[in-house]
Scaffold this motif. Structure first.
Motif, short mmCIF file in Angstrom:
data_model
loop_
_atom_site.label_atom_id
_atom_site.label_comp_id
_atom_site.label_asym_id
_atom_site.label_seq_id
_atom_site.Cartn_x
_atom_site.Cartn_y
_atom_site.Cartn_z
N UNK A 60 -16.17 7.87 11.60
CA UNK A 60 -16.55 6.65 12.30
C UNK A 60 -18.07 6.53 12.40
N UNK A 61 -18.53 5.31 12.56
CA UNK A 61 -19.95 5.07 12.74
C UNK A 61 -20.17 4.18 13.96
N UNK A 62 -21.31 4.37 14.59
CA UNK A 62 -21.68 3.60 15.77
C UNK A 62 -22.44 2.35 15.32
N UNK A 63 -21.87 1.18 15.54
CA UNK A 63 -22.48 -0.06 15.06
C UNK A 63 -22.37 -1.15 16.13
N UNK A 64 -23.09 -2.24 15.89
CA UNK A 64 -22.93 -3.44 16.73
C UNK A 64 -22.28 -4.52 15.87
N UNK A 65 -21.19 -5.07 16.36
CA UNK A 65 -20.48 -6.13 15.63
C UNK A 65 -20.14 -7.26 16.60
N UNK A 66 -20.98 -8.28 16.67
CA UNK A 66 -20.72 -9.39 17.60
C UNK A 66 -19.45 -10.14 17.23
N UNK A 67 -18.79 -10.67 18.26
CA UNK A 67 -17.58 -11.46 18.07
C UNK A 67 -17.95 -12.94 17.97
N UNK A 68 -17.64 -13.54 16.85
CA UNK A 68 -17.89 -14.96 16.65
C UNK A 68 -16.57 -15.71 16.64
N UNK A 69 -16.54 -16.83 17.32
CA UNK A 69 -15.39 -17.71 17.27
C UNK A 69 -15.83 -19.02 16.63
N UNK A 70 -15.11 -19.42 15.61
CA UNK A 70 -15.44 -20.64 14.87
C UNK A 70 -14.35 -21.66 15.09
N UNK A 71 -14.72 -22.78 15.67
CA UNK A 71 -13.78 -23.87 15.92
C UNK A 71 -14.03 -24.95 14.87
N UNK A 72 -13.01 -25.22 14.08
CA UNK A 72 -13.11 -26.23 13.05
C UNK A 72 -12.58 -27.56 13.58
N UNK A 73 -13.42 -28.57 13.50
CA UNK A 73 -12.97 -29.92 13.83
C UNK A 73 -12.28 -30.47 12.59
N UNK A 74 -11.04 -30.96 12.68
CA UNK A 74 -10.28 -31.39 11.50
C UNK A 74 -11.10 -32.25 10.55
N UNK A 75 -10.99 -31.90 9.26
CA UNK A 75 -11.72 -32.62 8.23
C UNK A 75 -12.81 -31.80 7.58
N UNK A 76 -13.10 -30.62 8.14
CA UNK A 76 -14.19 -29.81 7.60
C UNK A 76 -13.79 -28.39 7.27
N UNK A 77 -12.55 -28.18 6.79
CA UNK A 77 -12.06 -26.83 6.56
C UNK A 77 -12.85 -26.09 5.50
N UNK A 78 -13.31 -26.79 4.46
CA UNK A 78 -14.10 -26.14 3.40
C UNK A 78 -15.38 -25.56 3.99
N UNK A 79 -16.04 -26.35 4.81
CA UNK A 79 -17.27 -25.88 5.44
C UNK A 79 -17.00 -24.77 6.45
#
Length: 370
Positions: A161-180
């Motif tokens: 194992x390694x000691x790292x920092x990994x922030x939690x990101x939440x991405x909310x997609x507004x319908x119509x922009x799934x590719x982006x």
């Protein structure tokens, strides 16, 4: 019908928007991850490693000797041995008192008495203790991304194992922009973040606001619905759940981007178009990821410009670059086609207070292929 959200009469300078977004943001707490999961994350403090190999080992198959005992040996003047030589395999520990390895062609065993046909120097054919990893080394310095070669070092040292920092990101997609939204999620994971995506039930403010409540995170990204059209309601939803620190950024592309807060969580609203979203990702969201990760620096390359870059004062503009003959060649300024995005090797931002850069000027560009 909900009234369309409006941009302010004056755009927020990019540096001011970034300062507002990063205000109070600190690196997340370190976590221990399995080696495969730690790849690409930013290293936190790691304990010093023991020397590897822990003792001298043979670097090749052959016979072990003490170099000083072989002085003068040659094919013309073979050195007879009173006892059979000691055979060692590559990777095996060197016998005590032996400091070199000769290959089988340098030892003649055909006669009644073994003979050595060559000299050697101390360390020949030997990998010395600490030769691969010096005692006190670390797998990766704090603030630097964990790379595949770091995992090689960790496995050699016996770490799981390694000691790292990994922030939690939440991405909310507004319908119509799934590719982006997919593009931003993949970019976030490539930056070492733990990114989780979801899609709002609709494009209305209520549906988007409800989606913002779905789970804790260190950084919230909302993709799409940032403009001023009749179906754009993201900033209205953000204001309902938290506060807007800036909507309408002096950034080209990406003017309809926004920054804000939901509780203590920083929020970046990215436009639905890929080029505009990337501009906001690079200039607003990625610096937030770096701050949360404790990343100390991002790779840049300094090269002269092949030709002048002209920019409008008052608007920060994204420039895509390609390297040719040790110079930066401009692919796009302000308007970023998908082809230019795919070909680009680096990017830079022309500050809002600048008219651009003269041909031949050395510039630092952020690498896209590191």
């Amino acid at each position: 019908m909900t009234s369309p959200q409006r941009l302010p009469t004056s755009l927020t300078p990019l540096d001011r928007a970034l300062d507002a977004l990063l205000n109070g943001v600190e690196p997340v707490a370190p976590v221990e991850l399995m080696l495969g999961e730690a790849l690409g994350c930013v290293a936190a403090g790691m304990p010093p490693l023991p020397a590897y190999p822990p003792r001298n080992i043979a670097a090749a198959d052959g016979y072990a000797f003490c170099a000083r005992d072989l002085v003068g040996a040659s094919s013309y003047s073979p050195l007879p041995l009173s006892a059979p030589p000691v055979w060692v395999e590559a990777g095996g520990a060197m016998p005590e008192g032996y400091d070199c390895v000769l290959d089988s062609d340098s030892v003649d065993l055909s006669g009644p008495m073994p003979q050595v046909l060559a000299e050697a120097i101390p360390g020949q054919g030997v990998r010395r203790a600490g030769g691969d990893i010096a005692a006190g080394s670390v797998v990766a310095a704090a603030g630097r991304r964990v790379l595949p070669r770091d995992l090689l070092m960790a496995r050699a040292a016996g770490l799981a194992r390694l000691n790292v920092r990994r922030p939690r990101l939440r991405i909310v997609n507004v319908p119509g922009g799934s590719v982006t939204a997919d593009l931003i999620a993949e970019s976030a994971r490539a930056a070492g973040a733990d990114a989780v995506s979801s899609t709002a039930a609709g494009r209305d403010a209520g549906s988007i606001a409800a989606a913002l409540d779905d789970g804790a995170c260190d950084l919230l990204l909302i993709v799409g619905g940032s403009g001023v059209g009749r179906t754009d309601a993201t900033v209205t939803a953000l204001a309902a759940r938290g506060k807007t620190l800036g909507h309408g950024i002096a950034l080209q592309p990406g003017r309809t981007s926004a920054v804000g807060r939901v509780g203590n969580t920083p929020v970046v609203v990215l436009p639905g178009a890929p080029d505009q979203a990337l501009a906001a990702w690079w200039t607003l969201a990625l610096p937030a990821v770096d701050r949360l990760s404790g990343r100390t620096q991002r790779k840049t390359v300094n090269l002269p410009l092949a030709r002048k870059i002209a920019s409008s004062v008052g608007i920060a503009e994204i420039v895509l670059l390609e390297r040719k003959q040790d110079m930066w060649t401009t692919l796009a300024v302000g308007e970023l086609s998908l082809d230019a995005i795919a070909r680009a090797e680096a990017w830079l931002v022309v500050p809002g207070g600048s008219e651009g850069f003269a041909a031949g000027s050395p510039v630092d560009a952020y690498m896209l292929r590191d």
